[in-house]
Design a protein around this motif. Structure first.
Motif, PDB file in Angstrom:
ATOM      1  N   MET A 154       0.868  -1.196  -0.017  1.00 12.83           N
ATOM      2  CA  MET A 154      -0.149   0.048   0.083  1.00 12.83           C
ATOM      3  C   MET A 154       0.880   1.259  -0.121  1.00 12.83           C
ATOM      4  O   MET A 154       0.602   2.611  -0.465  1.00 12.83           O
ATOM      5  N   VAL A 155       2.041   1.155   0.400  1.00 12.30           N
ATOM      6  CA  VAL A 155       2.926   2.489   0.454  1.00 12.30           C
ATOM      7  C   VAL A 155       3.210   2.767  -0.880  1.00 12.30           C
ATOM      8  O   VAL A 155       3.203   3.891  -1.363  1.00 12.30           O
ATOM      9  N   THR A 156       3.849   1.646  -1.725  1.00 19.62           N
ATOM     10  CA  THR A 156       4.058   2.039  -3.333  1.00 19.62           C
ATOM     11  C   THR A 156       3.121   2.128  -3.949  1.00 19.62           C
ATOM     12  O   THR A 156       3.197   3.083  -5.080  1.00 19.62           O
ATOM     13  N   VAL A 157       1.830   1.434  -3.910  1.00 18.64           N
ATOM     14  CA  VAL A 157       0.823   1.627  -4.612  1.00 18.64           C
ATOM     15  C   VAL A 157       0.504   3.152  -4.567  1.00 18.64           C
ATOM     16  O   VAL A 157       0.095   3.687  -5.668  1.00 18.64           O
ATOM     17  N   VAL A 158       0.395   3.613  -3.595  1.00 25.26           N
ATOM     18  CA  VAL A 158      -0.169   5.081  -3.548  1.00 25.26           C
ATOM     19  C   VAL A 158       0.934   6.097  -4.026  1.00 25.26           C
ATOM     20  O   VAL A 158       0.649   7.154  -4.937  1.00 25.26           O
ATOM     21  N   ASN A 159       2.150   5.616  -3.742  1.00 23.78           N
ATOM     22  CA  ASN A 159       3.354   6.680  -4.125  1.00 23.78           C
ATOM     23  C   ASN A 159       3.090   6.701  -5.937  1.00 23.78           C
ATOM     24  O   ASN A 159       3.374   7.831  -6.446  1.00 23.78           O
ATOM     25  N   THR A 160       2.894   5.617  -6.383  1.00 24.12           N
ATOM     26  CA  THR A 160       2.991   5.429  -7.988  1.00 24.12           C
ATOM     27  C   THR A 160       1.745   6.269  -8.425  1.00 24.12           C
ATOM     28  O   THR A 160       1.764   6.908  -9.593  1.00 24.12           O
ATOM     29  N   ALA A 161       0.630   6.243  -7.771  1.00 19.89           N
ATOM     30  CA  ALA A 161      -0.671   6.997  -8.117  1.00 19.89           C
ATOM     31  C   ALA A 161      -0.812   8.378  -8.156  1.00 19.89           C
ATOM     32  O   ALA A 161      -1.619   9.210  -8.319  1.00 19.89           O
ATOM     33  N   LEU A 162       0.323   8.853  -7.372  1.00 23.58           N
ATOM     34  CA  LEU A 162       0.232  10.319  -6.846  1.00 23.58           C
ATOM     35  C   LEU A 162       0.155  11.302  -8.008  1.00 23.58           C
ATOM     36  O   LEU A 162      -0.532  12.283  -7.896  1.00 23.58           O
ATOM     37  N   PRO A 163       1.116  11.310  -8.834  1.00 21.82           N
ATOM     38  CA  PRO A 163       0.807  12.043 -10.109  1.00 21.82           C
ATOM     39  C   PRO A 163      -0.550  12.057 -10.956  1.00 21.82           C
ATOM     40  O   PRO A 163      -0.976  13.129 -11.046  1.00 21.82           O
ATOM     41  N   GLU A 164      -1.177  10.944 -11.142  1.00 26.75           N
ATOM     42  CA  GLU A 164      -2.316  10.980 -11.691  1.00 26.75           C
ATOM     43  C   GLU A 164      -3.373  11.562 -10.626  1.00 26.75           C
ATOM     44  O   GLU A 164      -4.206  12.137 -11.019  1.00 26.75           O
ATOM     45  N   LEU A 165      -3.169  11.358  -9.311  1.00 26.29           N
ATOM     46  CA  LEU A 165      -4.200  11.490  -8.358  1.00 26.29           C
ATOM     47  C   LEU A 165      -4.251  13.077  -8.125  1.00 26.29           C
ATOM     48  O   LEU A 165      -5.124  13.960  -8.275  1.00 26.29           O
ATOM     49  N   ALA A 166      -3.040  13.864  -8.247  1.00 24.94           N
ATOM     50  CA  ALA A 166      -2.861  15.210  -8.280  1.00 24.94           C
ATOM     51  C   ALA A 166      -3.173  15.887  -9.509  1.00 24.94           C
ATOM     52  O   ALA A 166      -4.068  16.929  -9.383  1.00 24.94           O
ATOM     53  N   LEU A 167      -3.229  15.306 -10.459  1.00 24.79           N
ATOM     54  CA  LEU A 167      -3.682  15.759 -11.903  1.00 24.79           C
ATOM     55  C   LEU A 167      -5.099  15.893 -11.851  1.00 24.79           C
ATOM     56  O   LEU A 167      -5.837  16.870 -12.474  1.00 24.79           O
ATOM     57  N   HIS A 168      -5.830  14.830 -11.202  1.00 25.76           N
ATOM     58  CA  HIS A 168      -7.426  15.020 -11.206  1.00 25.76           C
ATOM     59  C   HIS A 168      -7.907  15.577  -9.868  1.00 25.76           C
ATOM     60  O   HIS A 168      -9.293  16.122 -10.307  1.00 25.76           O
ATOM     61  N   THR A 169      -7.221  15.712  -9.107  1.00 22.23           N
ATOM     62  CA  THR A 169      -7.903  16.452  -7.617  1.00 22.23           C
ATOM     63  C   THR A 169      -7.098  17.865  -7.348  1.00 22.23           C
ATOM     64  O   THR A 169      -7.687  18.641  -6.820  1.00 22.23           O
ATOM     65  N   GLY A 170      -6.045  18.011  -8.008  1.00 27.98           N
ATOM     66  CA  GLY A 170      -5.350  19.287  -7.689  1.00 27.98           C
ATOM     67  C   GLY A 170      -4.791  19.676  -6.399  1.00 27.98           C
ATOM     68  O   GLY A 170      -4.567  20.820  -6.040  1.00 27.98           O
TER      69      GLY A 170
END
Length: 503
Positions: A35-51
């Motif tokens: 769960m640590v690296t899963v979320v790390n990997t998703a951060l760029p796309e998460l930031a793009l969609h949520t700002g």
């Protein structure tokens, strides 16, 4: 210190039932680590969609580790006191519900709060998995089972990279939370089929000790985590680390006088327990610090996708997994001290080989380096875990497992902070000669990170090619010194283990 003898009957389990128990427990601990690296990997796309801001992204990553590390010791003691399986099932339920939150609310406060609650669930899961395995096997059969658990725990981070890469390739960023939530529900149901055990004692739960341990570990980990972005000399870093150390001393003093302590601190005078604790912390400092640097190296220097980055690092399993299966047996043959020193020396060699990778290094050099690192981790991780668990009475397996987990989390935070701060500092000093002609605002972006420099280079047209190349070289220069600092931590660990005398 001699371990207090206390007989606890092992559950009458068939070979198949024990194998099933190991499989379920390994899946649960793999979920927590991944769960640590899963979320790390998703951060760029998460930031793009949520700002969400960069600061918020940092907290989404760090708050999970912070809560997990702070609460794992009380959670392990609760499992011993009330029910290891019960605490595990509740932890999986908490984990599942908190992972589902982003489906319904994606504001910054909700995301950070959900990650904190996920950390709480993880703190309940981790020590229970190992203590249930340990309580389900006779001593002569535990080494193999613990080796499998340690291998899965060691490879969980890489598994998270691959799972996240696959999910993000076909689904939205919410999938990296929904997938773990579904798996947690499945595992919670499966856990009703595994054995349980409790501490056969009627004393009160050590609430003050639980509070002191939470504050001590939480303050220490908070300070270490902030060091990666603020630097080691910042008051926000020094203050919490100092407070954590002082609270740790207060915790040790209180526990040494408590009739039924949460953690009997005299266990650390046992050579096996002390060697195992030092070894686990050093291993995870090296492993997570290296993984932090390598994820950026592969994606930004070589242009790999998140999925390809995870797959590129999987040669570590070639050496880690088979050696994990024999580690505990080798420790009995060679002695825990000798095996630990030898294994940590191999870890140090692997870290140095990784640090020597340049901007144009080919893949075989990387594969060889991670195989060496995996070999060192495979030799030391299961033996260290066995050293901790074999030196406590059976009714304290949950607390011992929690010590194993807490040292892992502290080590991981230290490794990421040390490698990240040194890498960042050296990178900035190395890139500055190539950015002096840029406007100040643009120069600050390029000097701040390799990712920023690559963005500036891309927007600069043809002249940006030189800047991109200089930035990649500067990053590998910083990575060398960052991983060299990790190798220094490992060397200090070897000296410490060698100095722990028998009594």
């Amino acid at each position: 210190m001699a371990v207090r003898e206390r007989t606890v009957d092992l559950p009458d389990l068939s070979t198949g039932r024990r194998a099933w128990t190991v499989a379920v427990m390994c899946a649960a601990v793999g979920l927590v680590i991944a769960m640590v690296t899963v979320v790390n990997t998703a951060l760029p796309e998460l930031a793009l969609h949520t700002g969400i801001s960069q600061a918020a992204q940092t907290w989404i990553v760090d708050v999970y580790t912070l809560v997990l590390a702070a609460l794992v010791l009380p959670a392990g003691a609760m499992g011993d006191r009330y029910s290891r399986r019960g605490v595990l099932i509740i932890g999986l339920a908490v984990f599942a519900v908190s992972c589902a939150v982003p489906l319904f609310a994606d504001s910054t406060p909700w995301l950070i709060a959900a990650r904190a609650v996920t950390g709480l669930g993880a703190a309940m899961i981790m020590p229970a998995t190992l203590s249930i395995i340990n309580a389900s096997f006779p001593p002569e059969q535990r080494g193999h089972a613990i080796g499998i658990w340690a291998a899965v725990a060691g490879l969980g981070g890489l598994g998270g990279l691959i799972v996240a890469g696959l999910l993000l390739r076909y689904f939205s960023w919410q999938s990296v939370f929904v997938g773990p939530a579904v798996l947690a529900v499945v595992l919670a149901i499966a856990c009703f089929t595994v054995p349980t055990s409790t501490e056969p004692a009627s004393h009160r739960f050590d609430t003050v000790g639980a509070l002191l341990s939470t504050l001590a570990v939480g303050s220490l980990v908070f300070g270490i985590l902030r060091a990666a972005t603020l630097g080691w000399g910042n008051a926000v870093v020094i203050g919490p680390i100092a407070a954590g150390l002082l609270l740790g001393c207060l915790f040790a003093w209180f526990e040494s006088r408590h009739p039924a302590p949460l953690l009997d601190v005299r266990l650390f005078t046992n050579p096996g327990f002390a060697i195992g604790s030092v070894s686990v912390m050093v291993q995870f400092s090296a492993a997570f610090g290296a993984l932090y640097a390598l994820a950026q190296y592969l994606q930004l220097v070589h242009g790999y996708s998140p999925l390809k980055s995870g797959l590129a690092l999987w040669p570590i399993a070639v050496s880690l997994f088979p050696l994990s299966l024999v580690s505990a047996h080798l420790a009995r043959w060679l002695g825990l001290r000798l095996l630990t020193c030898a294994g940590l020396a191999v870890v140090a060699v692997g870290i140095v080989l990784l640090g020597g990778l340049g901007a144009h290094s080919d893949y075989p050099a990387l594969a060889i380096a991670v195989c060496v690192l995996g070999g060192g981790l495979g030799l030391t991780a299961p033996a260290a875990t066995s050293g901790i668990l074999d030196n406590v009475p059976p009714d304290k397996y949950g607390v011992a497992s929690a010590v194993n987990d807490a040292t892992r989390e502290i080590g991981a935070a230290l490794g990421i902070a040390l490698a990240g701060s040194v890498l960042s500092s050296v990178y900035t000093d190395s890139i500055r000669p190539s950015t002096t002609a840029l406007p100040q605002a643009v120069r600050e972006v390029a000097d701040g990170s390799l990712a920023g420099a690559l963005v500036v280079a891309q927007r600069s047209g043809a002249p940006g090619g030189g800047l991109a190349e200089a930035a990649r070289v500067a990053f590998t220069h910083g990575m060398w010194f960052g991983l060299l600092a990790l190798a220094g931590i490992v060397a200090a660990g070897i000296i410490t283990v060698a100095a722990i005398r028998h009594w």
